[in-house]
Design an enzyme around this catalytic site. Structure first.
Site, PDB file in Angstrom:
ATOM      1  N   HIS A  85      -1.923  10.229  25.107  1.00  0.00           N
ATOM      2  CA  HIS A  85      -1.875  10.559  23.739  1.00  0.00           C
ATOM      3  C   HIS A  85      -0.426   9.969  23.498  1.00  0.00           C
ATOM      4  CE1 HIS A  85      -2.335  12.354  19.644  1.00  0.00           C
ATOM      5  NE2 HIS A  85      -1.086  12.736  19.975  1.00  0.00           N
TER       6      HIS A  85
ATOM      7  N   SER B 224      -5.949  -2.283  25.225  1.00  0.00           N
ATOM      8  CA  SER B 224      -4.585  -2.800  25.821  1.00  0.00           C
ATOM      9  C   SER B 224      -4.122  -2.054  26.990  1.00  0.00           C
ATOM     10  CB  SER B 224      -3.440  -2.814  24.863  1.00  0.00           C
ATOM     11  OG  SER B 224      -3.172  -1.446  24.321  1.00  0.00           O
TER      12      SER B 224
END
Length: 205
Positions: free
Chosen positions: A119, A28
């Site tokens: 992250h 995505s």
């Protein structure tokens, strides 16, 4: 899609800033990156690399007409396959978008300061080996945090320990589930990551 081995032949490309997006999963973030740079005058996504033949990111590559290459985990021990691929595609910068393998030291040396990662937490909390995807958000939820977010950082030889470039916080409600936290963070990842890449790549040429 191309499954790379030592006999593969790759056509050379030319551009100023050429990105390779490494991903292991659905892709995505890769999709948002490809969309953002589709008509960019200076930056282009030239290549998508995955270690997973079943990764959804390979369909992202097909959607955007970008070459997608599968390089299995067994081929990352030495540079003989990966580096020729990157050089043949004139790759100048590497973007990790949910890539689960540890980047080998020879690749970090070759692209020093030109590999970036995202992250789904506020490092240095909730980072390190095994801390990816839902594992991160479940840990954040279990810890009772009222803030989470995302961290974009340069890549070194250790998981999630490179120099931090950018962080964005996300408020957590006490009733939020781990899935709710994940959705909030991912929405911000989709917005910020392409824009941070744009600024970072421009100065890291």
């Amino acid at each position: 899609m191309l499954i790379l081995n030592s006999k593969s032949k790759i056509q050379n490309l030319n551009s100023k800033i050429n990105l390779a997006v490494f991903a292991s999963g659905t892709g995505s973030n890769a999709d948002k990156i490809c969309s953002y740079f589709r008509d960019h005058p200076d930056i282009k996504v030239n290549l998508i690399v995955s270690n997973n033949i079943n990764a959804g990111v390979l369909q992202v590559g097909a959607l955007h007409a970008i070459e997608s290459v599968v390089i299995p985990k067994s081929s990352w021990g030495t540079p003989e396959i990966v580096l020729p691929l990157l050089k043949a595609n004139d790759i100048t910068h590497i973007v990790l978008a949910g890539f689960l393998l540890l980047i080998p030291s020879w690749l970090i040396k070759e692209f020093k300061g030109r590999i970036i990662n995202i992250h789904p937490a506020l490092l240095p909390k909730y980072g390190g080996k095994g801390m990816f995807g839902h594992h991160v958000h479940e840990k954040v939820k279990a810890s009772g945090e009222l803030l989470s977010g995302l961290t974009i950082h340069e890549v070194n030889e250790n998981y999630d320990e490179g120099q931090i470039i950018f962080q964005h916080t996300v408020k957590i409600n006490p009733e939020d589930s781990a899935a709710d936290i994940a959705a909030k963070v991912l929405q911000m990842e989709h917005y910020h990551y392409p824009r941070v890449i744009e600024k970072w790549a421009t100065v890291r040429t």
